[in-house]
Design a protein around this motif. Structure first.
Motif, PDB file in Angstrom:
ATOM      1  N   ALA A   1     -53.011 -22.833 -45.967  1.00  0.00           N
ATOM      2  CA  ALA A   1     -52.324 -21.654 -45.452  1.00  0.00           C
ATOM      3  C   ALA A   1     -52.019 -20.668 -46.573  1.00  0.00           C
ATOM      4  O   ALA A   1     -51.671 -21.057 -47.682  1.00  0.00           O
ATOM      5  CB  ALA A   1     -51.038 -22.065 -44.741  1.00  0.00           C
ATOM      6  N   ALA A   2     -52.137 -19.374 -46.261  1.00  0.00           N
ATOM      7  CA  ALA A   2     -51.865 -18.316 -47.224  1.00  0.00           C
ATOM      8  C   ALA A   2     -51.209 -17.145 -46.511  1.00  0.00           C
ATOM      9  O   ALA A   2     -51.409 -16.948 -45.311  1.00  0.00           O
ATOM     10  CB  ALA A   2     -53.156 -17.861 -47.907  1.00  0.00           C
ATOM     11  N   ASP A   3     -50.432 -16.379 -47.258  1.00  0.00           N
ATOM     12  CA  ASP A   3     -49.842 -15.150 -46.732  1.00  0.00           C
ATOM     13  C   ASP A   3     -49.671 -14.195 -47.907  1.00  0.00           C
ATOM     14  O   ASP A   3     -48.665 -14.209 -48.605  1.00  0.00           O
ATOM     15  CB  ASP A   3     -48.500 -15.432 -46.056  1.00  0.00           C
ATOM     16  N   PHE A   4     -50.690 -13.372 -48.126  1.00  0.00           N
ATOM     17  CA  PHE A   4     -50.670 -12.454 -49.267  1.00  0.00           C
ATOM     18  C   PHE A   4     -49.519 -11.468 -49.171  1.00  0.00           C
ATOM     19  O   PHE A   4     -49.045 -10.955 -50.186  1.00  0.00           O
ATOM     20  CB  PHE A   4     -51.988 -11.686 -49.352  1.00  0.00           C
ATOM     21  N   GLY A   5     -49.054 -11.190 -47.957  1.00  0.00           N
ATOM     22  CA  GLY A   5     -47.975 -10.231 -47.771  1.00  0.00           C
ATOM     23  C   GLY A   5     -46.673 -10.639 -48.424  1.00  0.00           C
ATOM     24  O   GLY A   5     -45.845  -9.784 -48.756  1.00  0.00           O
ATOM     25  N   VAL A   6     -46.473 -11.935 -48.610  1.00  0.00           N
ATOM     26  CA  VAL A   6     -45.259 -12.415 -49.288  1.00  0.00           C
ATOM     27  C   VAL A   6     -45.594 -13.101 -50.608  1.00  0.00           C
ATOM     28  O   VAL A   6     -44.769 -13.807 -51.185  1.00  0.00           O
ATOM     29  CB  VAL A   6     -44.440 -13.359 -48.382  1.00  0.00           C
ATOM     30  N   GLY A   7     -46.813 -12.893 -51.086  1.00  0.00           N
ATOM     31  CA  GLY A   7     -47.195 -13.414 -52.393  1.00  0.00           C
ATOM     32  C   GLY A   7     -47.709 -14.837 -52.406  1.00  0.00           C
ATOM     33  O   GLY A   7     -47.885 -15.418 -53.487  1.00  0.00           O
ATOM     34  N   VAL A   8     -47.968 -15.418 -51.242  1.00  0.00           N
ATOM     35  CA  VAL A   8     -48.500 -16.784 -51.188  1.00  0.00           C
ATOM     36  C   VAL A   8     -50.021 -16.713 -51.193  1.00  0.00           C
ATOM     37  O   VAL A   8     -50.637 -16.336 -50.186  1.00  0.00           O
ATOM     38  CB  VAL A   8     -48.006 -17.544 -49.941  1.00  0.00           C
ATOM     39  N   LEU A   9     -50.619 -17.063 -52.317  1.00  0.00           N
ATOM     40  CA  LEU A   9     -52.073 -16.989 -52.440  1.00  0.00           C
ATOM     41  C   LEU A   9     -52.761 -18.160 -51.765  1.00  0.00           C
ATOM     42  O   LEU A   9     -53.981 -18.164 -51.635  1.00  0.00           O
ATOM     43  CB  LEU A   9     -52.477 -16.928 -53.915  1.00  0.00           C
ATOM     44  N   GLY A  10     -51.997 -19.161 -51.379  1.00  0.00           N
ATOM     45  CA  GLY A  10     -52.581 -20.252 -50.612  1.00  0.00           C
ATOM     46  C   GLY A  10     -52.244 -21.616 -51.162  1.00  0.00           C
ATOM     47  O   GLY A  10     -51.978 -21.792 -52.357  1.00  0.00           O
ATOM     48  N   ALA A  11     -52.236 -22.555 -50.270  1.00  0.00           N
ATOM     49  CA  ALA A  11     -52.186 -23.954 -50.656  1.00  0.00           C
ATOM     50  C   ALA A  11     -53.596 -24.393 -51.018  1.00  0.00           C
ATOM     51  O   ALA A  11     -54.569 -23.707 -50.706  1.00  0.00           O
ATOM     52  CB  ALA A  11     -51.636 -24.791 -49.510  1.00  0.00           C
ATOM     53  N   ASN A  12     -53.701 -25.527 -51.675  1.00  0.00           N
ATOM     54  CA  ASN A  12     -55.015 -26.001 -52.104  1.00  0.00           C
ATOM     55  C   ASN A  12     -55.040 -27.512 -52.035  1.00  0.00           C
ATOM     56  O   ASN A  12     -54.157 -28.175 -52.572  1.00  0.00           O
ATOM     57  CB  ASN A  12     -55.301 -25.526 -53.532  1.00  0.00           C
ATOM     58  N   ALA A  13     -56.056 -28.053 -51.373  1.00  0.00           N
ATOM     59  CA  ALA A  13     -56.148 -29.496 -51.209  1.00  0.00           C
ATOM     60  C   ALA A  13     -56.759 -30.196 -52.413  1.00  0.00           C
ATOM     61  O   ALA A  13     -56.711 -31.428 -52.499  1.00  0.00           O
ATOM     62  CB  ALA A  13     -56.966 -29.823 -49.965  1.00  0.00           C
ATOM     63  N   ILE A  14     -57.322 -29.442 -53.351  1.00  0.00           N
ATOM     64  CA  ILE A  14     -57.881 -30.041 -54.561  1.00  0.00           C
ATOM     65  C   ILE A  14     -56.743 -30.258 -55.554  1.00  0.00           C
ATOM     66  O   ILE A  14     -56.083 -29.305 -55.968  1.00  0.00           O
ATOM     67  CB  ILE A  14     -58.973 -29.154 -55.176  1.00  0.00           C
ATOM     68  N   VAL A  15     -56.509 -31.495 -55.922  1.00  0.00           N
ATOM     69  CA  VAL A  15     -55.358 -31.835 -56.762  1.00  0.00           C
ATOM     70  C   VAL A  15     -55.453 -31.126 -58.113  1.00  0.00           C
ATOM     71  O   VAL A  15     -56.427 -31.286 -58.851  1.00  0.00           O
ATOM     72  CB  VAL A  15     -55.260 -33.357 -56.950  1.00  0.00           C
ATOM     73  N   GLY A  16     -54.439 -30.324 -58.430  1.00  0.00           N
ATOM     74  CA  GLY A  16     -54.373 -29.616 -59.710  1.00  0.00           C
ATOM     75  C   GLY A  16     -55.041 -28.262 -59.727  1.00  0.00           C
ATOM     76  O   GLY A  16     -54.847 -27.496 -60.677  1.00  0.00           O
ATOM     77  N   ALA A  17     -55.803 -27.931 -58.694  1.00  0.00           N
ATOM     78  CA  ALA A  17     -56.589 -26.695 -58.727  1.00  0.00           C
ATOM     79  C   ALA A  17     -55.739 -25.449 -58.590  1.00  0.00           C
ATOM     80  O   ALA A  17     -56.084 -24.384 -59.121  1.00  0.00           O
ATOM     81  CB  ALA A  17     -57.644 -26.717 -57.628  1.00  0.00           C
TER      82      ALA A  17
END
Length: 323
Positions: free
Chosen positions: A100-116
């Protein structure tokens, strides 16, 4: 906007807690396909960290990332629709629980790759700062990521280029089922010293303590102090993933779970409010999530014919398979 606000902190941890519990109900009902990684027990970290950030500041998270997205200000209804795979979701139902991501509030996204996510955020903050934006960034990761090469490379570049990134380790004691003691040599906070970064450890169950540590780090970073590492010690109350509700993996002693659950961030934050005020917040959160569930389930699923859309930034549509 970043000062102490017990009401705001409590509302955030309560919202995340009840959002996750509602999401688990939707997993069991078959409305969220594939399950989720619950954030139950770790709410104080996301709430405390994001309370010390501005709207324009950037965040990246992990597969256990619902709390990060909500604490940064994303709409719970659209977030829940995203988990349910509906076109009314934050990412049109294409990101789901782990992206999930929401650029409008500065969330560039979660990432399922550990550490990425750390590398992604370091690059994004560096680029924005090069263009003159007065922002900082926070990337969340678990204790299982601290030995990943990609994260260590992000430490190195952030320190070398003095990129204002706060690396927040949510140390809940387990990388899936592996105890941290059996996987991490030395200490987590101690890894920062190799890169010349300051580090701090904090009680992740207390959102106010997390906010204070974050606010100090953010102020130092905005002044040009470079990156920092925070180890937030916490405990995951629920399963690593909801599949455990069926398979019942046995890797945490019951007495350990009971002790971990004895320090609940919702109760810690709630104890700082008048009981009547706390009850009002609880009722408001329930009403908001009732509406969020209704909104999420009313949205349509994506048209399968559009499955290859949005693969390319140019707008190019991928060709379907065939001879």
């Amino acid at each position: 906007m970043t000062g102490s606000d017990p009401l705001r902190l409590y509302r955030t941890v309560r919202l995340i807690r009840r959002f996750e519990e509602r999401a688990i109900e939707l997993v069991r009902a078959g409305q969220i396909v594939g399950g989720i990684h619950p954030y139950l027990g770790q709410e104080g970290i996301a709430a405390g960290v994001c309370a010390a950030l501005d709207r324009e500041d950037l965040v990246t998270g992990t597969h256990r990332g619902h709390g990060h997205v909500l604490a940064k200000g994303a709409d719970p209804a659209r977030m829940l629709a995203e988990l349910c795979g509906r076109v009314t979701g934050l990412n049109r139902g294409r990101g789901g629980s782990m992206h999930a991501a929401d650029f409008g509030v500065g969330v560039l996204g979660a990432n399922a790759i550990v550490g990425a996510a750390g590398a992604i955020l370091t690059g994004a903050v560096w680029e924005r700062r090069r263009r003159g934006a007065d922002i900082v960034g926070v990337t969340f990761f678990g204790d299982g990521a601290v030995n990943e090469g990609m994260l260590l490379e992000a430490f190195n570049l952030a320190a070398l280029w003095r990129v204002p990134v706060l690396f927040v380790c949510e140390n809940n004691g387990y990388a899936t089922t592996m105890p941290v003691e059996g996987a991490v040599a030395g200490t987590i906070a101690g890894r920062a010293a190799a890169f010349g970064m300051p580090a701090a450890a904090v009680d992740g169950q207390d959102p106010e303590a997390v906010r204070e540590v974050t606010a100090a780090a953010v102020a130092r970073m905005r002044a040009g102090g470079g990156p920092e590492l925070v180890e937030a010690r916490t405990y995951r109350f629920d399963a690593h993933h909801t599949f455990e509700h069926q398979v019942r993996l046995d890797y945490r002693p019951p007495e350990e779970v009971a002790e971990g659950r004895s320090r609940d961030p919702v109760d810690i934050a709630g104890a700082r409010l008048d009981p009547a005020v706390r009850a009002e917040v609880d009722a408001a959160v329930e009403a908001e999530l009732d509406a969020a569930v209704e909104y999420a389930l009313a949205g349509p699923h994506p048209d399968p014919a559009t499955a290859l859309d949005h693969l390319y930034a140019s707008g190019l549509t991928a060709r379907t398979g065939g001879g």
